[in-house]
Design an enzyme around this catalytic site. Sequence first.
Site, mmCIF file in Angstrom:
data_model
loop_
_atom_site.group_PDB
_atom_site.id
_atom_site.type_symbol
_atom_site.label_atom_id
_atom_site.label_comp_id
_atom_site.label_asym_id
_atom_site.label_seq_id
_atom_site.Cartn_x
_atom_site.Cartn_y
_atom_site.Cartn_z
ATOM 1 N N GLU B 285 33.566 41.685 53.157
ATOM 2 C CA GLU B 285 33.654 42.743 52.145
ATOM 3 C C GLU B 285 33.582 44.121 52.797
ATOM 4 O O GLU B 285 34.299 45.044 52.394
ATOM 5 C CB GLU B 285 32.516 42.564 51.132
ATOM 6 C CG GLU B 285 32.842 43.087 49.748
ATOM 7 C CD GLU B 285 31.827 42.613 48.714
ATOM 8 O OE1 GLU B 285 32.055 41.524 48.143
ATOM 9 O OE2 GLU B 285 30.822 43.297 48.488
ATOM 10 N N GLU B 288 36.872 44.784 54.199
ATOM 11 C CA GLU B 288 37.801 45.119 53.113
ATOM 12 C C GLU B 288 37.560 46.559 52.638
ATOM 13 O O GLU B 288 38.501 47.331 52.435
ATOM 14 C CB GLU B 288 37.591 44.137 51.955
ATOM 15 C CG GLU B 288 38.571 44.312 50.805
ATOM 16 C CD GLU B 288 38.294 43.360 49.639
ATOM 17 O OE1 GLU B 288 37.328 42.577 49.718
ATOM 18 O OE2 GLU B 288 39.041 43.424 48.650
ATOM 19 N N CYS B 305 30.742 38.882 43.510
ATOM 20 C CA CYS B 305 29.944 37.665 43.721
ATOM 21 C C CYS B 305 29.527 36.993 42.425
ATOM 22 O O CYS B 305 29.212 35.819 42.402
ATOM 23 C CB CYS B 305 28.657 37.974 44.470
ATOM 24 S SG CYS B 305 28.908 39.007 45.874
ATOM 25 N N SER B 325 36.702 43.272 44.768
ATOM 26 C CA SER B 325 36.839 42.720 46.110
ATOM 27 C C SER B 325 37.472 41.345 45.999
ATOM 28 O O SER B 325 37.152 40.573 45.098
ATOM 29 C CB SER B 325 35.465 42.604 46.765
ATOM 30 O OG SER B 325 35.522 41.680 47.837
ATOM 31 N N LYS B 364 28.343 29.740 37.488
ATOM 32 C CA LYS B 364 28.798 29.132 38.746
ATOM 33 C C LYS B 364 29.435 27.777 38.485
ATOM 34 O O LYS B 364 30.289 27.333 39.245
ATOM 35 C CB LYS B 364 27.628 28.991 39.721
ATOM 36 C CG LYS B 364 27.172 30.304 40.336
ATOM 37 C CD LYS B 364 28.096 30.801 41.431
ATOM 38 C CE LYS B 364 27.659 32.175 41.921
ATOM 39 N NZ LYS B 364 28.693 32.841 42.720
ATOM 40 N N GLU B 367 32.817 28.822 37.811
ATOM 41 C CA GLU B 367 33.490 29.292 39.038
ATOM 42 C C GLU B 367 33.968 28.117 39.883
ATOM 43 O O GLU B 367 35.097 28.112 40.379
ATOM 44 C CB GLU B 367 32.538 30.171 39.852
ATOM 45 C CG GLU B 367 33.173 30.708 41.138
ATOM 46 C CD GLU B 367 32.166 31.395 42.062
ATOM 47 O OE1 GLU B 367 31.339 32.173 41.571
ATOM 48 O OE2 GLU B 367 32.221 31.137 43.276
ATOM 49 N N GLU B 372 41.449 28.468 41.583
ATOM 50 C CA GLU B 372 41.487 29.123 42.889
ATOM 51 C C GLU B 372 40.476 28.523 43.856
ATOM 52 O O GLU B 372 40.552 28.761 45.056
ATOM 53 C CB GLU B 372 41.169 30.631 42.766
ATOM 54 C CG GLU B 372 41.976 31.403 41.763
ATOM 55 C CD GLU B 372 41.358 31.350 40.384
ATOM 56 O OE1 GLU B 372 42.023 30.747 39.502
ATOM 57 O OE2 GLU B 372 40.266 31.851 40.155
ATOM 58 N N CYS B 510 20.844 38.037 39.962
ATOM 59 C CA CYS B 510 20.746 36.572 39.935
ATOM 60 C C CYS B 510 19.327 36.087 39.632
ATOM 61 O O CYS B 510 19.137 35.019 39.056
ATOM 62 C CB CYS B 510 21.177 35.990 41.266
ATOM 63 S SG CYS B 510 22.715 36.686 41.846
#
Lengths: 187, 589
Positions: B285, B288, B305, B325, B364, B367, B372, B510
């Site tokens: 990151e 980037e 994230c 990102s 999650k 996710e 992807e 989190c």
Amino acid sequence: MNPHCASSTNNWPEVKAVAERLLGDDVVQFIEECRKTSEPNSYLIAVLHKVQSKFGYLGASHLDAVAQLMQIPAAKVSGVASFYHYFRLQPRGKFIINLCLGTACYVKGADRLAEKLKEELGIDFGETTSDGMFTLEGARCLGACSLAPVMLINDDMHGTVTPDQIPIILDRYLKKAKQETASKSAS
Amino acid sequence: MIAKRRKKITLTIDGNQVTVPEGTTIMQAAEQIGIRIPRLCYHPDLSLAGSCRVCIVEVKDMGHYMASCSSPVWEGMEVRTNSPEIREARRDIVELLLDNHPMDCQTCERDGNCELQNLAYSLGVRERLYEGKRKEFPIEDSSVSVVRNPNKCILCGRCVRVCAEIQGVYNLSQHGRGFYTVVAPAHKANMDDSVCIQCGQCINVCPTAAFLEKSSTEAVWKALADPNLHVVVQTAPSIRAAIGEGFGYPPGTPCTGKMITALRLLGFEKVFDTDLGADLTIVEEAHEFLTRLQTGGPLPMITSCSPGWISFLEKFYPELIPHASTCKSPMSMLSTLAKTYYADRMNIPPENIFMVAVMPCVAKKYEAQRPEHLMPDGRPYTDAVLTTRELIWMIKCYGIDFTRLPDGQFDAPLGIASGAGDIFGTTGGVMEATLRAASRILTGKKPDRLEFTEVRAVEGLRDTYVAIGERNVHVAVANGLNNAKQVLNKVVSGEEHYDIIEVMACPGGCIGGGGQPYPSENYHVLDPQLLRKRAAALYTIDGSKELRESYENPALEELYETYLGSPGSVKAHQLLHTQYRPRLPRGIR
């Protein structure tokens, strides 16, 4: 630009256009007027009235369109629409059958008429047939007790109805609808 | 300061004189003399509903009981919080709440930590006098993260409020009337067809089991029992800061070592650290970010994230997608490495590896299933995601005596991590870790400071400038998506230019995730005190490490040297980066 992303990811113009197309110019204009006021959200019910009077009911896509154009969360819009008895969330039929379930009609056999209607139409009270022709509703008293049992189809009163007359009456309305469509397409 | 200027009101509660500022509620005034009036729909961090009536008290000359949560005090008010009549009335109210309840406590997920069950006990409900008609709604489990069971719902409205007021999502609303009222997304649609971002805060605030995570424990038990599978696990930073609460430790007790030993006892062959994924995320990151700084954008870059945030981005702010990102989350990076790099090194076919991730997060689960994040053969890199709650349950189910366990160590090669990885679990942590990395790259030397306390933001929002080398970087940190909206709206309107923004969906980051343990008695969900304690545990772990910068992680050095090449390389992009797209229905912001 980011190599992993499509060039334009803004879907607002598209979402807005879909909503506007669905509701039509008159409703869109009304919403725009409401949004110019100091409390635009307080016009939600007024907008829902407008939409229902135009389309006969409030479908999920109508509610979503209202949510987008008024920028009120869809859950709130559908929560409000589902709370009030006046708002209908299902489309209504071409013919609204109001079967009287008042005392006089009931003792004269309205319950048997109800059974026959449900059987013939394949729906329950509050529902609409899949061809969009009939909506079945129960009424408390239609003020025509001397003709009991009675039912009202749109504005026509049918008195001293017996179960075996039901298919004949329904058929008459279906034919009427067919004729109307035929003459419309001819003209 | 404002409170000081407010007029003082003196009243008596149960014969005790109390003086409080004007506008204080009876409930708050009673707390000052040590009386905690029973409550249910009330939540200190949400708006008032006053719907459950459990918190009623008697006020002299009023002629009816008043809800203490929503009644402000007045001068000379005489309040009684207890009398045989009030206790009976409260007990009756809870009995009536139970009259249409499924009453399957012994087989219910919330058995033992259900607020309704606790209230029924503490108020003395010992029999069911009212046997009402039961609700018969279908259980709605279309979402891979959140299961909705309206039959256990008592219509307190806390989920509706947290979703609207804290998360700004407004996915839930009460639909219909009377007995048929149901809390649901718009059009009573499935959660999967709604603007739900799967953060799971509805699960956290629900007093019963009307909202739960979709359990993955059965799949994990099955994998652990399969001799043909090589079952490995990774744990997110915020697990070690909260898992102890499930075993009687006070909040904020770091339990990394015991957690690792417990996972070994459960049968996991390797215990990896998501923190290494976090270090890797930072390196990618930061690379980037610097590329964007040099090539003109798009800036601000926004962190990626938090899967709840990504879902929110795709549904609510799709035009900002190019700003996110492209880095996968630490979980997904680590899972990808486990089935490529680790599989290669150990000579294990990737299809024989079963990767479990323990996360503080229910999003999650979503996710892990996103297309992807699937391997070329269609299987997911992360096979199962357990929440902290699910892991606590598995440890108890197995019969492991957690408190007596010796400390274990994470396994090589995916178990070495810097302190920068640890603080990923709290709001501001990703930003701080990025700033550590960015100062090293921009100044070309070891940063003169490692702690950027100005971006630590349990309160919800930070907007500040940080000097790094020659540059003054404009940063914003937001947790709780209603806070994020404030920053994002400024980006959309162009009112403010930021260089980098960290967004975490859940309040506190989190550590306050939708999969974290239900708070113990002296705390409540969303409680800033609780979040600060959990955050402090992570900062303590970070502070006690020699290795505090992602760039210094020797495991990463080896990983890049032997496998990935350099940060931002083609291979790194193939394995560690991802993409997003606008999703419908579009949310209202």
